[in-house]
Design a protein around this motif. Structure first.
Motif, mmCIF file in Angstrom:
data_model
loop_
_atom_site.group_PDB
_atom_site.id
_atom_site.type_symbol
_atom_site.label_atom_id
_atom_site.label_comp_id
_atom_site.label_asym_id
_atom_site.label_seq_id
_atom_site.Cartn_x
_atom_site.Cartn_y
_atom_site.Cartn_z
ATOM 1 N N LEU A 96 18.601 -14.223 -8.743
ATOM 2 C CA LEU A 96 17.184 -14.150 -8.038
ATOM 3 C C LEU A 96 17.090 -13.735 -6.366
ATOM 4 N N ALA A 109 5.812 -15.839 -6.437
ATOM 5 C CA ALA A 109 4.756 -14.586 -5.943
ATOM 6 C C ALA A 109 5.876 -13.551 -5.420
ATOM 7 N N PRO A 110 6.723 -12.878 -6.109
ATOM 8 C CA PRO A 110 7.778 -11.831 -5.746
ATOM 9 C C PRO A 110 7.026 -11.001 -4.424
ATOM 10 N N ASP A 111 5.803 -10.673 -4.374
ATOM 11 C CA ASP A 111 5.312 -9.588 -3.629
ATOM 12 C C ASP A 111 4.671 -10.275 -2.349
ATOM 13 N N PHE A 112 4.934 -11.486 -2.126
ATOM 14 C CA PHE A 112 4.165 -12.221 -1.125
ATOM 15 C C PHE A 112 5.257 -11.671 0.270
ATOM 16 N N LYS A 113 4.279 -10.801 0.924
ATOM 17 C CA LYS A 113 5.000 -10.128 1.990
ATOM 18 C C LYS A 113 5.545 -10.994 3.256
ATOM 19 N N GLN A 158 8.787 -12.538 2.157
ATOM 20 C CA GLN A 158 9.824 -11.428 2.030
ATOM 21 C C GLN A 158 10.259 -11.501 3.499
ATOM 22 N N LEU A 163 12.968 -18.950 -1.187
ATOM 23 C CA LEU A 163 13.188 -18.407 -2.471
ATOM 24 C C LEU A 163 12.134 -18.864 -3.547
ATOM 25 N N LEU A 194 9.018 -17.090 -3.311
ATOM 26 C CA LEU A 194 9.039 -15.779 -3.751
ATOM 27 C C LEU A 194 9.174 -15.764 -5.602
ATOM 28 N N GLU A 195 9.931 -16.875 -5.900
ATOM 29 C CA GLU A 195 9.941 -16.930 -7.456
ATOM 30 C C GLU A 195 8.826 -16.834 -7.866
ATOM 31 N N SER A 249 18.140 -14.540 6.010
ATOM 32 C CA SER A 249 19.592 -13.823 5.313
ATOM 33 C C SER A 249 20.238 -12.854 6.391
ATOM 34 N N LEU A 271 15.437 -10.617 -5.047
ATOM 35 C CA LEU A 271 14.139 -10.800 -4.038
ATOM 36 C C LEU A 271 14.614 -10.240 -2.764
ATOM 37 N N LEU A 272 15.799 -10.183 -2.291
ATOM 38 C CA LEU A 272 16.132 -9.426 -0.862
ATOM 39 C C LEU A 272 16.152 -8.112 -1.237
ATOM 40 N N LEU A 330 12.323 -14.137 4.194
ATOM 41 C CA LEU A 330 13.738 -14.083 3.558
ATOM 42 C C LEU A 330 14.454 -13.552 4.164
ATOM 43 N N LEU A 331 14.217 -12.260 4.710
ATOM 44 C CA LEU A 331 15.108 -11.103 5.325
ATOM 45 C C LEU A 331 15.631 -11.620 6.549
ATOM 46 N N THR A 354 -2.096 -16.571 -6.820
ATOM 47 C CA THR A 354 -1.072 -17.311 -6.619
ATOM 48 C C THR A 354 0.286 -16.443 -6.616
ATOM 49 N N ASP A 355 0.173 -15.270 -7.271
ATOM 50 C CA ASP A 355 1.355 -14.519 -7.166
ATOM 51 C C ASP A 355 1.439 -13.375 -5.947
ATOM 52 N N LYS A 356 0.456 -13.507 -5.109
ATOM 53 C CA LYS A 356 0.219 -12.721 -3.876
ATOM 54 C C LYS A 356 0.292 -11.168 -3.983
ATOM 55 N N LEU A 415 14.076 -6.578 -2.983
ATOM 56 C CA LEU A 415 12.553 -6.209 -3.209
ATOM 57 C C LEU A 415 11.860 -6.174 -1.799
ATOM 58 N N ALA A 416 12.339 -7.393 -0.920
ATOM 59 C CA ALA A 416 11.698 -7.375 0.392
ATOM 60 C C ALA A 416 12.195 -6.169 0.836
#
Lengths: 307, 730
Positions: free
Chosen positions: A291, B715-719, B722, B709, B712-713, B729, A295-296, B725-726, A180-182, A298-299
């Motif tokens: 956040l 699963a922050p590493d979910f490519k 990500q 968001l 990613l909240e 944005s 997250l941005l 989101l980019l 779930t956290d990928k 991090l991405a």
């Protein structure tokens, strides 16, 4: 602080080996025999796929006797190091006579206390016991110990029907939805949540009274919880115990530039984690703004790493 | 000798006293019968000092001291081991105090002691009457056979006949009761009820009741009961109020007032009335369960649609609303055109995720076995799809069925016989979608073979007082087919015209004569011929079909696929409506899959889907096969049908969302991915991400960003998230 501890544990885990012992107990009927052996074989296959750092022993049928279990666990007591991780996974029927929990195996059964004393001799600081048998809730008190995660398919010894939890536990190791956290790994906590939810959904969908309620305890107490939450100090160790992990270890082959990016990524992840813990204390807009920014970042960092 | 002399005197005295009290008991009943309630109360109070427990029990009972009465009956039961009267009277107490099972046991004991004891047969008849059981009539007749002057049994027959929608027979039975006793209040109440059912507000029979007993609210309550079981709830409520005006301590009437107020959505007054019953120690299952249900009101939320309000449980409102609201609006639009009328107000649709809560809505109503929905005027209550195991119901089909009742009841001012409104409702299900509605089940096939269908003039009886276990289901089927037949032969306008006839208080005989220009007998004959064309093939080959199914299943089990296919092909035409477990479609699908003939397997499963198969597993498998075989539109069709059967399945929404997004139906994809999230998915990150993609495709960028968001909240590493989101944005 909690996040830092988790990251440290995860980092240690990268260098350590993991030992798994799967045992499928006595079925009592050809159908259950086939089912239990099948699940144990699937577990074996999925865990072996983790790579050479995974050492998997699976005992089924006539090899799953008390003496064999004792033998294997005693052998591992001399082989496993303190930094390694150890997991014992039990599939089958269990019984509870009001005093002792017993795992039903060919020949004499083995009690929870006996299993606990064998496990106590294994030096691995991080230990996981997943008892997926009927009446397994009764084994929690004997097995619970500091730094040991104990998962049981039932909440007590009174839930005596054959369980379905094992089926979903095996599914968790191969269903990407369990991650779930990928992050590419399935932790014991993720597998527990997956199996627990699927089990509950099974009874709900079939409109039959639920005869099993899984529990997890990793705070060393015998007070297992159904829904582990960090606020209740449950689930922290389980979250840091990877069952399935990506084989490629990027960090090992990274250039110095990438090393920096990886460090930055790790730092951003830690900041996101901390921010999430502060969510309740922040105004919604402020939380969202912070956040989004993290997250941005991090991405973008991940995109740099992947470039 | 002294002792013997004393005993002799005691026996004489006791005997006199008992005789005295027996006479007094009869006086007390007479006072009550004539409405002298205060005097009756005092009279019954005096019985408490009777020497025998039986009389004391009667006294306590009539002053509403039920526990004490029960205790005294227990003593009398031991004191008088050969008395059928003690057992029958104790049984009556149990029956009155909500324990029909115990009551029946006591009545049966009384009969064992004296097989001629008429009141015990009457007691069993009353137990049966509570459950709309056919044996009520048989036992009431048996009671009269043993005691032809038992007025109460005669009155019960009148009551039962009116429940069976046979006012002529009811009147006849009531008049017989009046010949036995000119003061037979319940017979008069039945006659007054016939007047009220016929729309005559003022009934001379009620005048007679009031002359005998000016506070006999029970008569109005009887009328209210008949109005309610004829779905005339508002009028029923009015008559329950009249009953309570005469006698505010008429707890059964107050309870029914509360229950029916609840049915029509007047929840606060319903609660007040039911709570008053509860305080008055009237705590039958309907009262207590209704109060419990009312207490759960906070767990529900009301969604307002254009011509309706929809009440959904909070735990599933987010999931169901996007499907239920548009489907309800679609049904209203279709019916508005079809029935050429607008409803006088908004419909209220209630969906219950707990079947037991829905059951509370139907307690006390006839023909409730296996009910999925029920209509009370403008209120429709039904099981939510989550209330039943997957595949058991098609919620949309049920909703269309119930909504049809709303229109038919409104158009006919609730003056429609049960068979007609149910028939139209069943007809409307398959008119809305061919695969909806119930198929011919084996029990219906058996009923057809055994010629158990009822003539149109008697069909209501099949709903109210079934004579065999499957008769309610068979009656639904028959009524639905009758309406199919009418529509096919005379057109839909004939249905409308019949509705207008009923609105004008015409009988079924008149409605058929006026609009179909036949007699009911002619209608029955022609319908039978038509039915034979529809179902004759199945009924004639049923045994062959059963044998063939057994053979095919055994062949499949032993791996003889070709033989199984051959057998199934030979019998598939005999009973195409059979879609329950082990049907030909699924067996053929399985056999072809085992032969790696995916194309034919898909064809079979599509036939299963299109004829109304509801096995969720089979339909999901079909959708997957269709998708794998490059048939995305067919897969979409299958999944859309599944949405009507089991919307609780995350996988179906996820798959359908993907197909719709691929097709460019962004709004549809948003709906499906929102459904996944409403089901609290195992993998929230993936689900928020899917929804974000669909929202972006629907050009709802801010919402898309919010969703990504959330992904990613979790699963922050979910490519993929990500990257999205980019992109969002930029």
């Amino acid at each position: 602080m909690k996040s830092a501890k988790l990251l440290l544990l995860a980092a240690l885990a990268l260098r350590a080996e993991t030992y798994y012992v799967n045992v499928a107990g006595l079925g009592g009927s050809p159908d259950y025999e086939k089912q239990f052996t099948g699940w144990a074989s699937e577990l074996d296959r999925e865990l072996r796929a983790n790579g050479p750092a995974s050492h998997v022993i699976t005992l089924t049928g006539t090899s799953a006797t008390r003496s064999h279990i004792r033998e294997e666990l005693s052998r591992l007591a001399g082989e496993v190091r303190a930094d390694d991780a150890f997991a014992l996974l039990l599939i089958g029927h269990g019984t509870f006579d009001g005093v002792d929990y017993k795992f039903n195996i060919p020949g004499p059964d083995i009690t929870a206390s006996e299993l606990a004393s064998l496990l106590n001799r294994i030096p691995a600081r991080r230990q996981l016991v997943v008892n997926m048998t009927s009446a397994s809730g009764a084994s929690l008190a004997a097995l619970a110990k500091k730094d040991r995660i104990v998962i049981t398919a039932t909440k007590s010894g009174n839930e005596k029907n054959a369980t379905v939890f094992a089926r979903y536990w095996v599914d968790a190791l191969r269903d990407p939805a369990a991650d779930t956290d990928k992050n590419g790994a399935v932790s014991a906590l993720e597998a527990y949540r997956y199996a627990e939810q699927k089990t509950a959904a099974y009874f709900d969908t079939e409109k039959i009274i639920a005869t099993e309620h899984a529990m997890l305890s990793d705070d060393g107490s015998a007070n297992g919880v159904r829904d582990p939450k960090s606020e209740r100090a449950q689930g922290l160790l389980a979250a840091a115990f990877p069952l399935i992990r990506p084989q490629a270890d990027i960090a090992k082959s990274a250039t110095p530039e990438k090393q920096k990016l990886l460090a930055k990524k790790e730092e951003l992840e830690a900041r996101i984690d901390r921010l999430k813990y502060q969510k309740a204390a922040l105004a919604p807009d402020e939380y969202k703004q912070q956040l989004t920014a993290l997250l941005l970042e991090l991405a973008r960092t991940q995109a740099e790493i992947d470039r | 000798m002294k002792v013997a002399g004393f005993l002799a005197r005691f026996v004489v005295l006791f005997g006199l006293a008992a005789h005295c009290f027996a006479a007094q008991l009869s006086d007390c009943h007479a006072l009550r019968h004539h409405g002298h309630l205060t005097e009756a109360q005092a009279c019954f109070n005096a019985l408490l000092s009777a020497a025998d427990a039986f009389t004391r029990a009667e006294g306590y009972w009539r002053i509403d001291h039920y526990d004490e009465a029960n205790e005294q009956f227990r003593i009398a039961y031991k004191e008088e081991p050969t008395s059928p009267a003690v057992r029958a009277e104790w049984g009556r107490l149990f029956l009155e105090r909500f324990n029909p099972k115990e009551a029946a046991t006591l009545f049966e004991e009384a009969i064992k002691i004296d097989s001629n004891y008429a009141p015990a047969y009457l007691g069993i008849a009353k137990v049966g009457a509570q459950a709309y059981d056919q044996k009520a009539v048989e036992y009431a007749r048996e009671a009269l056979r043993h005691d032809p002057k038992l007025t109460e049994a005669q009155e019960l027959l009148a009551y039962l006949a009116l429940e069976d929608s046979n006012p002529d027979a009811a009147a006849q039975e009531a008049h017989k009761a009046l010949t036995l006793s000119s003061e037979a209040l319940d017979a008069l109440a039945v006659l007054a009820s016939i007047d009220w059912l016929n729309g005559r507000q003022h009934s001379e029979w009620m005048d007679r009741v009031l002359k005998i007993n000016p506070v006999y609210g029970e008569a109005y309550a009887t009328g209210a009961h008949f109005l309610v079981i004829n779905r005339r709830y508002e009028e029923g409520i009015k008559y329950y109020r009249l009953a309570l005006e005469l006698n505010p301590r008429l707890w059964p009437a107050r309870s029914q007032l509360g229950v029916n107020l609840m049915r029509l959505g007047f929840e606060s007054e319903a609660k007040r009335q039911l709570e008053e019953c509860y305080r008055g120690r009237y705590r039958d299952a309907e009262t207590v369960n209704s109060l419990r249900l009312l207490d759960t009101a906070k767990d529900y939320e009301t969604v307002t649609a254009s011509a309706a309000s929809i009440v959904l449980h909070k735990k599933e409102a987010a999931l169901l609303r996007p499907y239920v609201a548009p489907e309800l609006e679609r049904a209203i639009a279709v019916y508005q055109t079809k029935y050429k009328m607008k409803l006088p107000g908004p419909v209220r649709l209630e969906m219950y995720p707990n079947h037991e809560d829905f059951v509370v809505r139907t307690l006390g109503l006839p023909g409730q076995g296996g009910l999925l929905g029920v209509t009370f005027g403008m209120v429709v209550a039904m099981d939510s799809p989550s209330a039943r195991p997957p595949g058991e119901i098609n919620w949309a089909s049920t909703m269309w069925h119930e909504l049809s009742h709303v229109y038919v009841l409104t158009a006919t001012n609730h003056l429609v016989p049960r068979w007609f409104t149910e028939g139209v409702a069943v007809h409307e299900e398959s008119a809305a979608s061919r695969d909806w509605g119930e198929r011919i089940t084996p029990e219906i096939v058996l009923a057809l073979r055994e010629k158990k269908l009822l003539p149109v003039m008697e069909l209501d009886r099949g709903f109210v007082r079934p004579q065999y276990p499957a008769q309610v289901i068979v009656s639904y089927f028959e009524a639905g087919k009758m309406c199919d037949y009418i529509t096919e032969k005379w057109g839909n306008d004939a249905i409308l015209a019949m509705m207008h006839s009923y609105a004008n208080r015409k009988t079924t005989e008149d409605a058929i004569a006026e609009n179909l220009h036949e007699t009911p007998a002619e209608f029955d004959r022609a319908f039978e011929d038509w039915m034979d064309k529809q179902t004759g093939n199945t009924t004639r080959h049923f045994e062959e079909w059963k044998q063939g199914m057994k053979t095919a299943a055994a062949d499949l089990e032993s791996g003889k696929r070709d033989a199984a296919i051959h057998e199934l092909r030979a019998i598939e035409g005999f009973y195409p409506d059979y879609v329950a477990a082990g049907n030909t479609y699924e067996l053929l699908g399985q056999a072809y899959m085992e032969q790696n003939d995916k194309t034919t397997a898909i064809q079979e499963l599509e036939r299963f889907r299109d004829i109304g198969g509801r096995n969720v597993g089979a339909l999901k498998k079909l959708a997957a096969l269709e998708q794998e075989s490059g048939k995305p539109r067919e897969a979409e069709n299958t999944l859309l049908k599944l949405n009507y059967i089991y919307p609780e399945d995350q996988e179906l929404h996820h798959r359908l969302g993907g197909l719709l997004l691929e097709k460019g139906d962004a709004a549809g994809a948003v709906r499906e991915y929102q459904a996944v999230l409403a089901l609290q998915p195992q993998d929230p990150a993936e689900s928020h991400y899917d929804l974000a993609k669909a929202l972006r495709a629907a050009h709802r960028m801010n919402e898309a960003k919010d969703e990504v968001l959330l992904a990613l909240e979790a699963a922050p590493d979910f490519k993929p998230a990500q990257q999205l989101l980019l992109q969002l944005s930029q």
